[in-house]
Write an enzyme that holds these catalytic residues in place. Sequence first.
Site, mmCIF file in Angstrom:
data_model
loop_
_atom_site.group_PDB
_atom_site.id
_atom_site.type_symbol
_atom_site.label_atom_id
_atom_site.label_comp_id
_atom_site.label_asym_id
_atom_site.label_seq_id
_atom_site.Cartn_x
_atom_site.Cartn_y
_atom_site.Cartn_z
ATOM 1 N N PRO A 44 16.852 1.976 9.590
ATOM 2 C CA PRO A 44 17.334 1.439 10.878
ATOM 3 C C PRO A 44 16.220 0.708 11.633
ATOM 4 O O PRO A 44 16.473 -0.285 12.313
ATOM 5 C CB PRO A 44 17.779 2.687 11.645
ATOM 6 N N LYS A 133 -7.460 -9.701 -4.983
ATOM 7 C CA LYS A 133 -7.379 -10.716 -3.918
ATOM 8 C C LYS A 133 -8.274 -11.911 -4.255
ATOM 9 O O LYS A 133 -7.941 -13.055 -3.967
ATOM 10 C CB LYS A 133 -7.755 -10.093 -2.569
ATOM 11 N N PRO A 259 -8.708 5.441 -0.491
ATOM 12 C CA PRO A 259 -9.151 5.581 0.905
ATOM 13 C C PRO A 259 -10.606 6.006 1.051
ATOM 14 O O PRO A 259 -11.313 5.437 1.884
ATOM 15 C CB PRO A 259 -8.225 6.660 1.475
HETATM 16 N N1 LIG Z 1 -7.863 -4.771 7.339
HETATM 17 C C1 LIG Z 1 -7.184 -3.654 7.378
HETATM 18 O O1 LIG Z 1 -7.543 -2.712 8.087
HETATM 19 C C2 LIG Z 1 -5.930 -3.539 6.556
HETATM 20 C C3 LIG Z 1 -5.142 -2.382 6.669
HETATM 21 C C4 LIG Z 1 -3.950 -2.317 5.938
HETATM 22 C C5 LIG Z 1 -3.584 -3.385 5.121
HETATM 23 N N2 LIG Z 1 -4.397 -4.475 5.009
HETATM 24 C C6 LIG Z 1 -4.010 -5.625 4.158
HETATM 25 O O2 LIG Z 1 -2.999 -6.380 4.857
HETATM 26 C C7 LIG Z 1 -2.059 -6.933 3.916
HETATM 27 C C8 LIG Z 1 -0.645 -6.496 4.294
HETATM 28 O O3 LIG Z 1 -0.604 -5.079 4.290
HETATM 29 P P1 LIG Z 1 0.438 -4.262 5.183
HETATM 30 O O4 LIG Z 1 -0.077 -2.865 5.251
HETATM 31 O O5 LIG Z 1 0.733 -5.009 6.450
HETATM 32 O O6 LIG Z 1 1.701 -4.306 4.221
HETATM 33 P P2 LIG Z 1 3.030 -3.415 4.296
HETATM 34 O O7 LIG Z 1 3.412 -3.174 5.697
HETATM 35 O O8 LIG Z 1 2.857 -2.204 3.423
HETATM 36 O O9 LIG Z 1 4.104 -4.338 3.557
HETATM 37 C C9 LIG Z 1 4.223 -5.721 3.865
HETATM 38 C C10 LIG Z 1 5.494 -6.284 3.286
HETATM 39 O O10 LIG Z 1 5.426 -6.391 1.875
HETATM 40 C C11 LIG Z 1 6.766 -6.434 1.388
HETATM 41 N N3 LIG Z 1 6.930 -5.459 0.308
HETATM 42 C C12 LIG Z 1 6.612 -4.150 0.329
HETATM 43 N N4 LIG Z 1 6.973 -3.564 -0.828
HETATM 44 C C13 LIG Z 1 7.534 -4.526 -1.593
HETATM 45 C C14 LIG Z 1 8.124 -4.553 -2.882
HETATM 46 N N5 LIG Z 1 8.190 -3.449 -3.625
HETATM 47 N N6 LIG Z 1 8.587 -5.731 -3.350
HETATM 48 C C15 LIG Z 1 8.516 -6.837 -2.595
HETATM 49 N N7 LIG Z 1 8.007 -6.873 -1.358
HETATM 50 C C16 LIG Z 1 7.516 -5.738 -0.862
HETATM 51 C C17 LIG Z 1 7.697 -5.998 2.537
HETATM 52 O O11 LIG Z 1 8.336 -7.157 3.048
HETATM 53 P P3 LIG Z 1 9.960 -7.235 3.114
HETATM 54 O O12 LIG Z 1 10.469 -5.831 3.245
HETATM 55 O O13 LIG Z 1 10.191 -8.073 4.309
HETATM 56 O O14 LIG Z 1 10.399 -7.874 1.875
HETATM 57 C C18 LIG Z 1 6.730 -5.421 3.526
HETATM 58 O O15 LIG Z 1 7.156 -5.528 4.854
HETATM 59 C C19 LIG Z 1 -2.511 -6.453 2.535
HETATM 60 O O16 LIG Z 1 -3.280 -7.468 1.929
HETATM 61 C C20 LIG Z 1 -3.367 -5.230 2.833
HETATM 62 O O17 LIG Z 1 -4.341 -4.995 1.828
HETATM 63 C C21 LIG Z 1 -5.536 -4.579 5.727
#
Ligand SMILES: NC(=O)c1ccc[n+]([C@@H]2O[C@H](COP(=O)([O-])OP(=O)(O)OC[C@H]3O[C@@H](n4cnc5c(N)ncnc54)[C@H](OP(=O)(O)O)[C@@H]3O)[C@@H](O)[C@H]2O)c1
Length: 317
Positions: A44, A133, A259
């Site tokens: 939701p 990456k 982590p």
């Molecule tokens: N700098 C930092 O502190 C930090 C912290 C966390 C992450 N990051 C990085 O930021 C980036 C985004 O991470 P996030 O944590 O924001 O991502 P997230 O919330 O886990 O997921 C982002 C999106 O990816 C899509 N997704 C997830 N599972 C999927 C699947 N099985 N198949 C297809 N699409 C899928 C979904 O989009 P839909 O549902 O709309 O399709 C989801 O909303 C990554 O590169 C991560 O390494 C950085």
Amino acid sequence: MERKNRIVVFGGSGYIGKHLVKASISLGHPTIVYTRPLTSQTLPSKTQLYKDFTSMGVTLIQGELEYEQILEVIKEADIVISALAYPQVMDQLKIIDAIKVAGNIKRFVPSGFGAEEERTKPLPPFEVLLEKKMKIRREIEAAGIPYTSINGNCFAAYFVNYLLRPYEDVKDIVVYGNGEAKAVLNYEEDIAMFTVKAANDPRTLNKVLICRPPKNIISQNELISLWEQKCGHTFTKTFLLEEELVKQSESLPPPHNIPVSILHSVFARGDLMKFEIGEDELEASQLYPDYNYTSIDELLHIFRVHPLPPPPYAAFE
Ligand SMILES: NC(=O)c1ccc[n+]([C@@H]2O[C@H](COP(=O)([O-])OP(=O)(O)OC[C@H]3O[C@@H](n4cnc5c(N)ncnc54)[C@H](OP(=O)(O)O)[C@@H]3O)[C@@H](O)[C@H]2O)c1
């Protein structure tokens, strides 16, 4: 009047993605969110987010991460921003193929947003993440796609919640390493604004944008002491030393070894601040000096007044 670039966001429903979508709309860009199809299993909270997006003027396009469908949506945009989750990083190869064929994309921002992959040599479990990456960056360059890579350093709300746990009544705070190494914590809304600005900026073409604003460089000991001032009491510190983090990264099974490897790199070793910004790199707060970014002090004030709920720590679970 000049037409604003149309931006398509992949992963727009995600943790950083939703900030990117809001930033894109707030800067006046026609914005598309390409998302997996909604089903009866969709949470939701996600359905509500899409209602909010729609009322903000976002166009939602539902589809799978498949080449043909990606190509169709890319033809409708000028800029592609990917905020796909880490496990989907290699799926960006399909986005790269589609951008190559479509030929209309002025800028691609791949999913990165963290440590600068070319400048960090962490323990193996974290290194594997960064190498993927980096591979994507090499593929983008080989394809001749105009790009900007965003090095957001630590998502500040995410890490403040993790380190200080402001949403619960804690007496004890774990310090990774000796607490002296400097890290960089940037508020998610600011990383998103820097990203959308940079995606439209000729100065960032084929460059890495590093978000290292002076007011956001802080050690864990300084962060705790600032938090103590805001809370009006002191915390007991438990130190998890560098050698212990190394041991845990070697003994824990994947993905639990990731982590500790990130905490080792960022907080015990201070990798985020261990290099000078180079010629092909730009610093966000210098590039956008008029942008009023959120300092750590302001962020802790926000947490003190309205503790934000902790995010699901994807990499930390
Ligand atoms: N700098 C930092 O502190 C930090 C912290 C966390 C992450 N990051 C990085 O930021 C980036 C985004 O991470 P996030 O944590 O924001 O991502 P997230 O919330 O886990 O997921 C982002 C999106 O990816 C899509 N997704 C997830 N599972 C999927 C699947 N099985 N198949 C297809 N699409 C899928 C979904 O989009 P839909 O549902 O709309 O399709 C989801 O909303 C990554 O590169 C991560 O390494 C950085």
